[in-house]
Design a protein around this motif. Structure first.
Motif, PDB file in Angstrom:
ATOM      1  N   GLU A  14     -48.065 -32.368   7.842  1.00  0.00           N
ATOM      2  CA  GLU A  14     -49.458 -32.978   7.472  1.00  0.00           C
ATOM      3  C   GLU A  14     -50.300 -32.811   6.607  1.00  0.00           C
ATOM      4  O   GLU A  14     -51.315 -32.786   5.982  1.00  0.00           O
ATOM      5  CB  GLU A  14     -49.951 -34.109   8.648  1.00  0.00           C
ATOM      6  CG  GLU A  14     -50.916 -32.949   9.661  1.00  0.00           C
ATOM      7  CD  GLU A  14     -49.914 -32.600  10.445  1.00  0.00           C
ATOM      8  OE1 GLU A  14     -50.298 -31.498  11.639  1.00  0.00           O
ATOM      9  OE2 GLU A  14     -48.587 -32.581  10.352  1.00  0.00           O
ATOM     10  N   VAL A  15     -50.452 -30.991   6.500  1.00  0.00           N
ATOM     11  CA  VAL A  15     -51.480 -30.092   5.530  1.00  0.00           C
ATOM     12  C   VAL A  15     -50.243 -29.842   4.424  1.00  0.00           C
ATOM     13  O   VAL A  15     -49.122 -29.616   4.847  1.00  0.00           O
ATOM     14  CB  VAL A  15     -51.353 -29.682   6.844  1.00  0.00           C
ATOM     15  CG1 VAL A  15     -52.670 -30.383   7.423  1.00  0.00           C
ATOM     16  CG2 VAL A  15     -50.634 -28.276   7.255  1.00  0.00           C
ATOM     17  N   PRO A  16     -51.147 -29.068   3.339  1.00  0.00           N
ATOM     18  CA  PRO A  16     -50.476 -28.246   2.430  1.00  0.00           C
ATOM     19  C   PRO A  16     -49.462 -27.250   3.560  1.00  0.00           C
ATOM     20  O   PRO A  16     -49.900 -26.554   4.564  1.00  0.00           O
ATOM     21  CB  PRO A  16     -51.097 -27.968   1.304  1.00  0.00           C
ATOM     22  CG  PRO A  16     -52.204 -28.883   1.866  1.00  0.00           C
ATOM     23  CD  PRO A  16     -51.993 -29.193   2.852  1.00  0.00           C
ATOM     24  N   PHE A  17     -48.097 -26.875   2.304  1.00  0.00           N
ATOM     25  CA  PHE A  17     -47.530 -25.387   2.987  1.00  0.00           C
ATOM     26  C   PHE A  17     -47.941 -24.192   3.432  1.00  0.00           C
ATOM     27  O   PHE A  17     -47.666 -23.689   3.974  1.00  0.00           O
ATOM     28  CB  PHE A  17     -46.568 -25.783   1.791  1.00  0.00           C
ATOM     29  CG  PHE A  17     -45.474 -24.372   2.439  1.00  0.00           C
ATOM     30  CD1 PHE A  17     -44.444 -24.451   3.459  1.00  0.00           C
ATOM     31  CD2 PHE A  17     -45.604 -23.045   2.253  1.00  0.00           C
ATOM     32  CE1 PHE A  17     -43.538 -23.586   3.897  1.00  0.00           C
ATOM     33  CE2 PHE A  17     -45.164 -21.343   2.775  1.00  0.00           C
ATOM     34  CZ  PHE A  17     -43.966 -22.293   3.312  1.00  0.00           C
ATOM     35  N   LEU A  18     -48.836 -24.056   2.562  1.00  0.00           N
ATOM     36  CA  LEU A  18     -49.983 -22.753   2.870  1.00  0.00           C
ATOM     37  C   LEU A  18     -50.813 -22.798   3.961  1.00  0.00           C
ATOM     38  O   LEU A  18     -51.368 -21.820   4.913  1.00  0.00           O
ATOM     39  CB  LEU A  18     -50.626 -22.179   1.801  1.00  0.00           C
ATOM     40  CG  LEU A  18     -49.038 -21.530   0.242  1.00  0.00           C
ATOM     41  CD1 LEU A  18     -50.260 -21.178  -1.044  1.00  0.00           C
ATOM     42  CD2 LEU A  18     -48.255 -20.287   1.240  1.00  0.00           C
ATOM     43  N   ALA A  24     -49.515 -23.424  12.707  1.00  0.00           N
ATOM     44  CA  ALA A  24     -48.759 -22.627  13.460  1.00  0.00           C
ATOM     45  C   ALA A  24     -49.241 -21.548  14.855  1.00  0.00           C
ATOM     46  O   ALA A  24     -48.775 -21.711  15.907  1.00  0.00           O
ATOM     47  CB  ALA A  24     -46.938 -22.220  12.939  1.00  0.00           C
ATOM     48  N   SER A  25     -49.733 -20.783  14.197  1.00  0.00           N
ATOM     49  CA  SER A  25     -50.650 -19.839  15.101  1.00  0.00           C
ATOM     50  C   SER A  25     -51.122 -20.365  15.839  1.00  0.00           C
ATOM     51  O   SER A  25     -51.198 -20.716  16.986  1.00  0.00           O
ATOM     52  CB  SER A  25     -51.799 -18.500  14.070  1.00  0.00           C
ATOM     53  OG  SER A  25     -52.011 -17.388  15.152  1.00  0.00           O
ATOM     54  N   THR A 245     -43.893 -38.463  16.738  1.00  0.00           N
ATOM     55  CA  THR A 245     -45.462 -38.772  16.126  1.00  0.00           C
ATOM     56  C   THR A 245     -46.281 -37.570  14.889  1.00  0.00           C
ATOM     57  O   THR A 245     -45.257 -37.720  13.893  1.00  0.00           O
ATOM     58  CB  THR A 245     -46.121 -39.511  16.908  1.00  0.00           C
ATOM     59  OG1 THR A 245     -46.032 -38.139  17.600  1.00  0.00           O
ATOM     60  CG2 THR A 245     -45.325 -40.405  17.856  1.00  0.00           C
ATOM     61  N   SER A 246     -47.020 -36.879  15.556  1.00  0.00           N
ATOM     62  CA  SER A 246     -47.123 -35.473  15.095  1.00  0.00           C
ATOM     63  C   SER A 246     -47.002 -34.255  15.363  1.00  0.00           C
ATOM     64  O   SER A 246     -45.854 -34.504  16.447  1.00  0.00           O
ATOM     65  CB  SER A 246     -48.680 -35.908  15.343  1.00  0.00           C
ATOM     66  OG  SER A 246     -48.916 -35.102  16.515  1.00  0.00           O
TER      67      SER A 246
END
Length: 263
Positions: A14-18, A24-25, A245-246
């Motif tokens: 849902e957010v840009p790759f970078l 993740a952190s 879902t998310s």
């Protein structure tokens, strides 16, 4: 408990790759993987890895033309020079990012090329890649992919991959075992993992049907995780699934697993 890595090509999308490295952190992942880093400068990705104290455990070699949904070119006899250039590019990225293993996608088999020639080409390309990887201190992985999701994918079964690895005969060439793909093609997950564990350098997961997170389908992941621990698998398991879902909501499976194993 197995070590899980976030697959940033599918999770937090849902957010840009970078921006996914930070996500993740925040979700308590210590490692990540992704399909292809080549749309970004390696140094840009390395900055994110260092900033969020993440280890990268896997990415793929260049797959050919991503925009036309090519899924590897390693079996294609008319793309050998391009494959070799991709090996060099993959190694260049690996050195900067600090990843120790790369996956080589075999590719989709054209209907007008004999299967024997495709196999011979794949083996020769893997032997070339394994030699180049050895010089760079890297492991080479190959991954069977189910032919329901990608029709005519050349490498689709574990036994087929093992036979090809036997013929490649490179000490740094291993199997990437994707539990979802293996379930769709053959089942017998526990016995297959137990039989081939010494040849497996990396695993990935998703449930079936739907390729969503564990607990949404038919695969008994708690049983498999206990088995993998009992067999003392020391590699990572990439979470390569599509959140139902998310991403954050879907990660409840991991929280339940941690709670159950600490009780």
């Amino acid at each position: 408990m197995p070590q899980f890595a976030a697959n940033l090509s599918l999770l937090f999308n849902e957010v840009p790759f970078l921006e996914r490295f930070e996500k993740a952190s925040q979700a308590d992942f210590k490692a990540v993987e992704f399909l292809f880093p080549y749309a970004y400068a390696a140094e840009e990705i390395k900055t994110r890895l260092d900033q969020y104290h993440l280890k990268i455990v896997l990415h793929n070699l260049p797959p050919g033309n991503i925009e036309t949904n090519e899924r590897g070119i390693a079996c294609l006899p008319n793309r050998i020079e391009e494959f070799r250039l991709g090996v060099a590019t993959g190694i260049q990225y690996a050195k900067i990012l600090g990843v120790q293993q790369l996956n080589c996608l075999a590719g989709i088999a054209p209907n007008d090329i004999d299967a024997k020639l495709l196999r011979q080409t794949l083996i020769a390309n893997l032997q070339y890649a394994a030699k180049e990887f050895h010089a760079a201190g890297l492991k080479l992985l190959i991954e069977p992919i189910n032919t329901f999701d990608i029709p005519n994918f050349f490498l689709s079964r574990t036994e087929q991959a093992i036979a090809i690895l036997d013929e490649v005969a490179a000490p740094n060439a291993f199997l990437q075992f994707d539990i979802y793909h293996a379930q769709r093609m053959a089942g017998e997950l526990a016995k297959t993992i137990e039989l081939y564990l010494p040849r497996i350098a990396h695993m990935q997961l998703a449930d079936n049907p739907g390729r969503n997170e564990p607990g949404t389908g038919e695969i008994n992941y708690y049983f498999l995780f206990e088995l993998i621990d009992r067999l003392q698998y020391s590699g990572w398991i990439g979470c390569e699934y599509k959140p139902l879902t998310s991403t954050e909501a879907g990660l409840s499976w991991m929280k339940r697993l941690k709670n159950d194993l600490t009780q």
